[in-house]
Structures are given as structure tokens and as C-alpha cells.
Design an enzyme around this catalytic site. Sequence first.
Site, PDB file in Angstrom:
ATOM      1  CE  LYS A 166      13.557   4.640   5.782  1.00  0.00           C
ATOM      2  NZ  LYS A 166      12.489   4.885   5.806  1.00  0.00           N
ATOM      3  CD  GLU A 177      15.400   6.937   3.791  1.00  0.00           C
ATOM      4  OE1 GLU A 177      14.562   8.023   4.531  1.00  0.00           O
ATOM      5  OE2 GLU A 177      14.746   6.261   3.061  1.00  0.00           O
ATOM      6  CB  SER A 180      11.141  -1.280   0.891  1.00  0.00           C
ATOM      7  OG  SER A 180      10.319  -0.554   0.613  1.00  0.00           O
ATOM      8  N   GLY A 181      12.803   0.709  -1.107  1.00  0.00           N
ATOM      9  CA  GLY A 181      13.476   1.403  -2.161  1.00  0.00           C
ATOM     10  C   GLY A 181      12.626   0.977  -3.375  1.00  0.00           C
ATOM     11  N   GLY A 182      11.624   0.373  -3.303  1.00  0.00           N
ATOM     12  CA  GLY A 182      10.888   0.008  -4.705  1.00  0.00           C
ATOM     13  C   GLY A 182      10.847  -1.604  -4.826  1.00  0.00           C
TER      14      GLY A 182
HETATM   15  P1  13P Z   1      10.472   2.916   1.038  1.00  0.00           P
HETATM   16  O1  13P Z   1      10.466   1.677   1.863  1.00  0.00           O
HETATM   17  O2  13P Z   1       9.191   2.766   0.208  1.00  0.00           O
HETATM   18  O3  13P Z   1      11.716   2.854   0.213  1.00  0.00           O
HETATM   19  O4  13P Z   1      10.290   4.021   1.756  1.00  0.00           O
HETATM   20  C1  13P Z   1      11.114   4.349   2.813  1.00  0.00           C
HETATM   21  C2  13P Z   1      11.585   5.718   3.004  1.00  0.00           C
HETATM   22  O5  13P Z   1      11.084   6.186   4.231  1.00  0.00           O
HETATM   23  C3  13P Z   1      11.870   6.433   2.045  1.00  0.00           C
HETATM   24  O6  13P Z   1      12.068   7.846   2.343  1.00  0.00           O
END
Ligand code: 13P
Length: 340
Positions: A219, A177, A261-263
Site C-alpha cells: 500500500k 504501507e 490517497s494521502g490527502g
Molecule cells: P488515506 O487514503 O486517507 O491516505 O488513508 C489511507 C490509510 O489507510 C492511511 O493509513
Amino acid sequence: MKAQELIDTAGTLVAGDKGLLAMDESNPTCNERFARLGIPQTEEARRAYRELIVTTPGLGECISGMILYDETIRQQKKDGTPFVKVITDAGIIPGIKVDTGEEEMAGHPGEKITGGLDGLRYRLAEYSHMGARFAKWRAVIAIGDGMPSRGCIEANAQALARYASLCQETGLVPVVEPEVLMDGEHTLERCGEVTEEVLRTVFNQLHTQRVTLEGMILKPNMVLPGLTCPQQEGVDKVADATVKCLLRAVPAAVPGIAFLSGGQSGELASARLNAMNVRFKSRLPWALAFSFARAIQQPALEIWHGEEENLLPAQQALYHRARCNLAARRGAYNAAMERM
Ligand code: 13P
């Protein structure tokens, strides 16, 4: 044998149009989200919330894997059943976040490097023994004045590759990620350039560290304008920019790309994933899936609010978001689903 297992697990994680549910918030992050809603920040409240998630009926129809946190993988339902058993019985693969979070990067003001490599081999063995079959490591890259620096991108890419290699040695599928953050005024184009550079560097390092691409999941962030950029592009433009970037930088051997999703709101994240699958699915070498935390959990967390009596409507909200994302993988999501 191990390589085949990795390939099979990675394939299962993105099969059947399902995706991952990230519930791997560290205790400080989980507490911060609870505090914003006035929920007590206790181990019992975190356990109860995670019990709500793992016992949501029907989740296995849409979710292939759940990412847990060190505290959570050791927790149980109130009746004593370990979460890992609840998850596995629901037909969902348990996974685990194994980085120890981001730290200030020396010599690079404003930039972060993710920690957790020391002793990782032994922690991975323990998690594997506890039933985890995949792992996650998040690197964060900020866009700003003079950022990201080459030093930050390279150090984070190397850490991701060393983590991924250790995971595969243990038989765990690495979920890699690298997150280019949404904060800032930057344009969609700038996010695309940075994301492409980051992904190219990550895949160079994965190759250098001998990671089997067929046995991993990427990711990434979607390619989006910064949160405070005056020009906020529509769903189709985001889909086009994201797929263009991924086609340039992600080898075809990777079985699946599961976005964070990042917010973004749950609805926007579903709409954007849907647009990518509508426009490109039949022409892509990898599956385009989801690995959302906030975009699946947030409505459920707000409804639950720490109160036992809200359990059922909160679970319904969680299931609803999971179903919307299953539909988005099929290119069958639409705004009318949100009114059901
Ligand atoms: P979000 O979808 O809230 O960005 O979280 C994904 C995640 O695993 C953050 O490390």
C-alpha cells in the site's frame, strides 16, 4: 496450507477490479475529522458513522476488503449485529489496522517511527479469532531538509517486515504501507527518488524477514509533487512517474498494489489511478488497485454531518466514490461520472 490461504486472500483482495476501503482511523484521527465538521466526538457518533459505512447498499460490488480499527472491530449495528458479520455478509473481507501509530524517532528530529510490535503476535491471534483476514501497518516518511534519513527509512522498513512476518505466521495477509507524505515543497522527481529508495529498503527487509511476497499487498503513496510545490504535474505525468518507480522497486511476485490517497481529493485520486491503468495495465505484473480512506469517505462524512436524516445521501456519496474507483481500475473512469 497457510501459505496457500494467504495467497488466495491476497488475490481476492485485488480481484474483480475491486479495492479496499480504509475505515481504520484511530479514535484521535476520527475525532479530529469529526471536530472539523462540528460532529460530536463520542463513541456513539463514531459507531453510527461506521454503521453508515458498513451498511451502504451495493458496496460489495466495488470493495473487496474493509480495514477496521480496534474499537470498530468490536462494535455492532444498533440492532446488535456485529460489524464483522455485516461486512462478511456483504461479501467483503474484514481487515484490521494493527500498528499503534507513529512516535517521534529518537536522534532524528522531525522523523517518525511506527510503534506496535510489542505483543503483536497475541493481538493478531485475537483479531484473527474475531474474523479479520488481513492486517495493515503504516509507516510515515517525511521529505524535507536532510529528510528522510537512512536511519528512519531502515527502522521503519524493518518494523514493517517484522509486522508482515508475524501476520503471515497467524494467517493474516499483511498490507504493507510505507507512506511518503505529500507535505512540503518537493518536486515530483524528488518524491519519486525517495519512494524508490523506501520501497527498495522495504522489500530488502521483507526478504530478510522471510515474508512470502505472493501473500501480501503493498500500500504505497502515488508519486506526487509536494502540496506546496509550485510545479503541480498533470495526471499523466503522475501516472508515468508512479509506475516507473514501482516497476523499479516492487517484485513481480507481489499480487497487488493498493494505493493510499494521502490527502488527495477523491476525484484526483480516481483520475490518477485511472491514468495508470489506461496507460500501463496490460503490461504490469501486479494489479494496481486502491485502499483509500479520505478519497472514498470524505464526501460522505461531510454530507452525513452527524445527522441521521442525511444517512441515505451520505451512503449514496460513498457508493459513488467506490464505483468511480472500480471504474478507475478498469481504466474506464472519466469526469462525466462525477456528474451522474
Ligand atoms: P488515506 O487514503 O486517507 O491516505 O488513508 C489511507 C490509510 O489507510 C492511511 O493509513
